[in-house]
Write a protein that holds these residues in place. Structure first.
Motif, PDB file in Angstrom:
ATOM      1  N   ASP A 380      17.107  44.256 -63.540  1.00  0.00           N
ATOM      2  CA  ASP A 380      16.871  45.114 -64.708  1.00  0.00           C
ATOM      3  C   ASP A 380      16.128  46.488 -64.086  1.00  0.00           C
ATOM      4  OD1 ASP A 380      17.472  43.528 -67.018  1.00  0.00           O
ATOM      5  OD2 ASP A 380      15.285  42.736 -67.380  1.00  0.00           O
ATOM      6  N   LEU A 381      15.378  46.507 -63.061  1.00  0.00           N
ATOM      7  CA  LEU A 381      14.709  47.524 -62.703  1.00  0.00           C
ATOM      8  C   LEU A 381      15.697  48.529 -61.945  1.00  0.00           C
ATOM      9  CD1 LEU A 381      11.521  45.909 -61.083  1.00  0.00           C
ATOM     10  CD2 LEU A 381      11.777  46.950 -63.313  1.00  0.00           C
ATOM     11  N   GLU A 382      16.445  47.782 -61.074  1.00  0.00           N
ATOM     12  CA  GLU A 382      17.606  48.837 -60.511  1.00  0.00           C
ATOM     13  C   GLU A 382      18.571  49.368 -61.576  1.00  0.00           C
ATOM     14  OE1 GLU A 382      16.413  45.483 -57.754  1.00  0.00           O
ATOM     15  OE2 GLU A 382      16.691  45.905 -59.727  1.00  0.00           O
ATOM     16  N   ASN A 383      18.660  48.714 -62.437  1.00  0.00           N
ATOM     17  CA  ASN A 383      19.692  49.265 -63.638  1.00  0.00           C
ATOM     18  C   ASN A 383      19.049  49.752 -65.031  1.00  0.00           C
ATOM     19  OD1 ASN A 383      22.557  49.618 -64.582  1.00  0.00           O
ATOM     20  ND2 ASN A 383      22.011  47.915 -65.990  1.00  0.00           N
ATOM     21  N   ALA A 384      17.846  50.119 -64.694  1.00  0.00           N
ATOM     22  CA  ALA A 384      16.832  50.578 -65.853  1.00  0.00           C
ATOM     23  C   ALA A 384      17.578  51.592 -66.834  1.00  0.00           C
ATOM     24  CB  ALA A 384      15.381  51.003 -65.433  1.00  0.00           C
ATOM     25  N   ASN A 385      17.915  52.591 -65.936  1.00  0.00           N
ATOM     26  CA  ASN A 385      18.894  53.766 -66.808  1.00  0.00           C
ATOM     27  C   ASN A 385      19.985  53.454 -67.285  1.00  0.00           C
ATOM     28  OD1 ASN A 385      16.514  55.187 -66.791  1.00  0.00           O
ATOM     29  ND2 ASN A 385      17.158  55.824 -64.443  1.00  0.00           N
ATOM     30  N   GLY A 386      20.612  52.234 -67.064  1.00  0.00           N
ATOM     31  CA  GLY A 386      22.271  51.788 -67.006  1.00  0.00           C
ATOM     32  C   GLY A 386      22.291  51.235 -68.707  1.00  0.00           C
ATOM     33  N   THR A 387      23.676  51.116 -69.280  1.00  0.00           N
ATOM     34  CA  THR A 387      23.961  50.730 -70.300  1.00  0.00           C
ATOM     35  C   THR A 387      25.051  49.668 -70.285  1.00  0.00           C
ATOM     36  OG1 THR A 387      23.244  52.783 -71.494  1.00  0.00           O
ATOM     37  CG2 THR A 387      24.422  51.447 -72.897  1.00  0.00           C
ATOM     38  N   PRO A 388      24.859  48.525 -70.759  1.00  0.00           N
ATOM     39  CA  PRO A 388      23.549  48.092 -71.165  1.00  0.00           C
ATOM     40  C   PRO A 388      22.744  47.658 -69.970  1.00  0.00           C
ATOM     41  CG  PRO A 388      25.048  46.301 -71.184  1.00  0.00           C
ATOM     42  CD  PRO A 388      25.904  47.500 -70.800  1.00  0.00           C
ATOM     43  N   ARG A 389      21.353  47.457 -70.331  1.00  0.00           N
ATOM     44  CA  ARG A 389      20.341  47.331 -69.245  1.00  0.00           C
ATOM     45  C   ARG A 389      20.630  46.114 -68.604  1.00  0.00           C
ATOM     46  NH1 ARG A 389      13.768  48.097 -69.221  1.00  0.00           N
ATOM     47  NH2 ARG A 389      13.329  47.444 -66.955  1.00  0.00           N
ATOM     48  N   ASN A 390      21.057  44.986 -69.152  1.00  0.00           N
ATOM     49  CA  ASN A 390      21.094  43.613 -68.806  1.00  0.00           C
ATOM     50  C   ASN A 390      22.583  43.441 -68.325  1.00  0.00           C
ATOM     51  OD1 ASN A 390      22.614  43.452 -71.098  1.00  0.00           O
ATOM     52  ND2 ASN A 390      21.656  41.766 -72.069  1.00  0.00           N
ATOM     53  N   ARG A 391      23.280  44.515 -68.094  1.00  0.00           N
ATOM     54  CA  ARG A 391      24.587  44.508 -67.346  1.00  0.00           C
ATOM     55  C   ARG A 391      24.709  43.247 -66.333  1.00  0.00           C
ATOM     56  NH1 ARG A 391      29.510  47.923 -66.375  1.00  0.00           N
ATOM     57  NH2 ARG A 391      28.637  49.398 -67.849  1.00  0.00           N
ATOM     58  N   TRP A 392      23.792  43.175 -65.546  1.00  0.00           N
ATOM     59  CA  TRP A 392      23.969  42.436 -64.245  1.00  0.00           C
ATOM     60  C   TRP A 392      23.111  41.051 -64.295  1.00  0.00           C
ATOM     61  CZ3 TRP A 392      27.865  43.899 -61.732  1.00  0.00           C
ATOM     62  CH2 TRP A 392      28.372  45.067 -61.790  1.00  0.00           C
ATOM     63  N   GLY A 393      22.962  40.859 -65.596  1.00  0.00           N
ATOM     64  CA  GLY A 393      22.390  39.268 -65.762  1.00  0.00           C
ATOM     65  C   GLY A 393      23.789  38.355 -65.375  1.00  0.00           C
ATOM     66  N   GLN A 394      23.411  37.195 -65.051  1.00  0.00           N
ATOM     67  CA  GLN A 394      24.341  36.217 -64.555  1.00  0.00           C
ATOM     68  C   GLN A 394      24.495  35.062 -65.332  1.00  0.00           C
ATOM     69  OE1 GLN A 394      21.855  35.522 -60.958  1.00  0.00           O
ATOM     70  NE2 GLN A 394      22.520  37.797 -60.024  1.00  0.00           N
ATOM     71  N   ARG A 395      26.067  34.755 -65.760  1.00  0.00           N
ATOM     72  CA  ARG A 395      26.453  34.001 -66.357  1.00  0.00           C
ATOM     73  C   ARG A 395      27.146  32.849 -65.861  1.00  0.00           C
ATOM     74  NH1 ARG A 395      26.784  35.473 -71.809  1.00  0.00           N
ATOM     75  NH2 ARG A 395      26.710  37.619 -72.369  1.00  0.00           N
ATOM     76  N   VAL A 396      27.229  31.590 -66.446  1.00  0.00           N
ATOM     77  CA  VAL A 396      28.059  30.469 -66.052  1.00  0.00           C
ATOM     78  C   VAL A 396      28.870  30.193 -67.181  1.00  0.00           C
ATOM     79  CG1 VAL A 396      28.252  27.723 -65.482  1.00  0.00           C
ATOM     80  CG2 VAL A 396      26.379  29.177 -64.634  1.00  0.00           C
ATOM     81  N   THR A 397      30.105  31.087 -67.033  1.00  0.00           N
ATOM     82  CA  THR A 397      31.034  31.199 -68.206  1.00  0.00           C
ATOM     83  C   THR A 397      31.938  29.943 -68.484  1.00  0.00           C
ATOM     84  OG1 THR A 397      32.695  32.097 -66.536  1.00  0.00           O
ATOM     85  CG2 THR A 397      31.003  33.700 -67.585  1.00  0.00           C
ATOM     86  N   SER A 398      32.078  29.188 -67.362  1.00  0.00           N
ATOM     87  CA  SER A 398      33.177  28.013 -67.591  1.00  0.00           C
ATOM     88  C   SER A 398      32.685  26.620 -66.903  1.00  0.00           C
ATOM     89  CB  SER A 398      34.471  28.486 -67.005  1.00  0.00           C
ATOM     90  OG  SER A 398      34.918  29.639 -67.812  1.00  0.00           O
ATOM     91  N   LEU A 399      33.002  25.511 -67.620  1.00  0.00           N
ATOM     92  CA  LEU A 399      32.756  24.508 -66.888  1.00  0.00           C
ATOM     93  C   LEU A 399      33.774  23.679 -67.266  1.00  0.00           C
ATOM     94  CD1 LEU A 399      28.976  23.618 -67.744  1.00  0.00           C
ATOM     95  CD2 LEU A 399      29.939  24.633 -65.705  1.00  0.00           C
TER      96      LEU A 399
END
Length: 488
Positions: A380-399
């Protein structure tokens, strides 16, 4: 000494009372279930059995998958066979597999006919012998397909085909989205946003979102929209992240917080959408006599019993050292007889043992950055000015259970193209953690697609020292080794 236990069922759901299996007396235990699934109208075939060993240390069970994750629907024709220690203690191995895409920061998987597919960056199929991904024939759209009897139902961009034959064409206005066939009805959203943001419905010309439930069966040439049961939704732009089915009900949670049920030929609203409040359901899974649905922003699974939705506090818990806000239970599945849940934004993998009624933290699917309760999402801090800010949140997309394994995929907020100049804090190689695929192997699980039959069929579930196997009408479908304490 060998032991065979036989049941017969003409129902889709076979509920069994207590029955002990004397594992110490028999070197081989075979459980036979004869069932008649009837015509395939997209119904859930349900559980087959769950029995306990005499000493109470093991539970043995089997059943058909009934799950939908964002995104995809689990293979309804695949049967799962498991042996579960009631202590809740399990061991597993986690193998990292090649990335399906060399340029995307996300992967999504689905299983069909015993194969595992990756969707973004072109449809690819996992090749176990070469341990790599190979291009597969693409049907367009989101690549969503489902077995229906002996045929194949495919969902493209506003279009539906059955065995290659078009049964529903795109609308003249707007688009058909997120198809789901269950209980003899083709359900979907018809959305016309008119190029505008979400808003309350005013009139047809301004835009609309409609829910459709169209009666259709494989012997009919086309879907007749004149016979559809529809529901006009309160918010223009409403669509869904997850469908589900519970008995005779088809349910869907909208991206604006609405929750709708189709039953007995009509739609009804359980929860009203609210543009100003985040409430989204991302997965559904049949668990005992109810549906579990992964929710945002709690990161918990909610329970639906056919009448009301209940927040299950602590399902799963929030680990120490991370924020308790903006969490999302995106993926749910049954593997090895345990419940597994993947949670955003720290890619947590949780396991729930039904016997001990206890959650176990399996692991985090990323090694960076260090967890922190001072931020909501990773970077969140490194990407504070990015759009979206939460771009680098981490998903478990598939099980995705397949054979003895569980395939697990990861992603950033979306499977974006990697742009090294914009995100130097992930260079040179940290970005590659996004979009990785893993193969988890935990002793005591075997999943395999069944052969469709027009009438009764007999499934045999066999346990031997060091081995478990599944047969259908005498034909071996799959077998796998049992290791550790389960091998005895």
């Amino acid at each position: 000494m060998n032991r065979t236990i036989t049941w017969r069922s003409l129902l889709f759901l076979l509920a069994l009372g207590p029955l002990a299996v004397a594992a110490t007396e028999a070197k081989t235990v075979t459980i036979q279930v004869t069932l008649d699934r009837g015509p395939d109208f997209g119904q859930a075939f349900g559980s087959l059995f769950e029995v306990a060993s005499d000493d109470g240390q093991l539970m043995i069970g089997a059943g058909f998958q009934n799950a939908y994750n964002t995104r995809y629907r689990a293979d309804r024709h695949a049967v799962q066979f498991y042996i579960r220690p009631t202590s809740g203690e399990r061991t597993y191995q986690m193998a990292e597999l090649p990335r399906p895409s060399k340029t995307l920061v996300g992967s999504y998987l689905f299983g069909r006919d015993g194969e595992v597919y990756s969707t973004y960056g072109g449809l690819k199929k996992w090749q176990p012998k070469s341990s790599d991904w190979a291009a597969a024939e693409s049907l367009g759209g989101t690549h969503e397909t489902m077995r229906l009897g002996g045929g194949l139902l495919t969902f493209g961009a506003s279009r539906v085909r059955y065995n290659g034959r078009s049964i529903l064409e795109p609308p003249k206005q707007g688009s058909y989205q997120l198809f789901f066939y269950a209980n003899g009805h083709l359900c979907f959203y018809h959305v016309h946003r008119n190029g505008k943001p979400y808003r309350l419905f005013k009139n047809e010309a301004d835009g609309f979102s409609l829910l459709f439930a169209c009666p259709w069966s494989p012997d009919q040439p086309r879907v007749d929209l004149a016979k559809a049961k529809t529901l006009r939704l309160p918010v223009v732009g409403e669509t869904t992240f997850a469908w589900g089915q519970l008995g005779g009900q088809v349910v869907t949670g909208s991206n604006i917080g609405g929750f709708y049920v189709f039953e007995n030929g009509r739609w009804r609203m359980i929860l009203e959408p609210n543009i100003n409040v985040s409430y989204q359901l991302y997965s559904s899974l049949a668990f005992h006599d109810r549906l579990l649905m992964g929710q945002y922003p709690t990161g918990r699974v909610f329970s639906y019993d056919g009448k009301k939705i209940t927040d299950l506090k602590g399902w799963p818990p929030v680990p120490k050292g991370v924020s308790g806000s903006s969490r999302e239970a995106q993926t749910t599945t049954i593997y090895g007889g345990d419940l597994f849940v993947g949670v955003w934004p720290w890619a947590e993998l949780w396991r729930y043992n039904p016997d001990q009624r206890r959650w176990h933290f399996a692991q985090r699917m990323f090694k960076h950055p260090a967890p922190s309760a001072n931020i909501t999402h990773p970077y969140d801090l490194e990407n504070a000015n990015g759009t979206p800010r939460n771009r680098w949140g981490q998903r478990v997309t598939s099980l995705v259970p397949s054979g003895p394994d569980l395939f697990i995929a990861t992603s950033a907020k979306a499977p974006y193209q990697w742009e090294p100049k914009k995100f130097p804090f992930l260079a040179p190689d940290k970005w590659k953690s996004y979009g990785k695929v893993y193969r988890m192997t935990m002793p005591g699980h075997l999943a395999v697609p069944t052969i469709w039959t027009a009438g009764p069929t007999t499934l045999e579930f066999e346990l031997q020292p060091g081995q478990m196997s599944i047969r259908q009408d005498g034909k071996l479908l799959a077998t796998t080794k049992l290791t550790g304490p389960l091998s005895r």
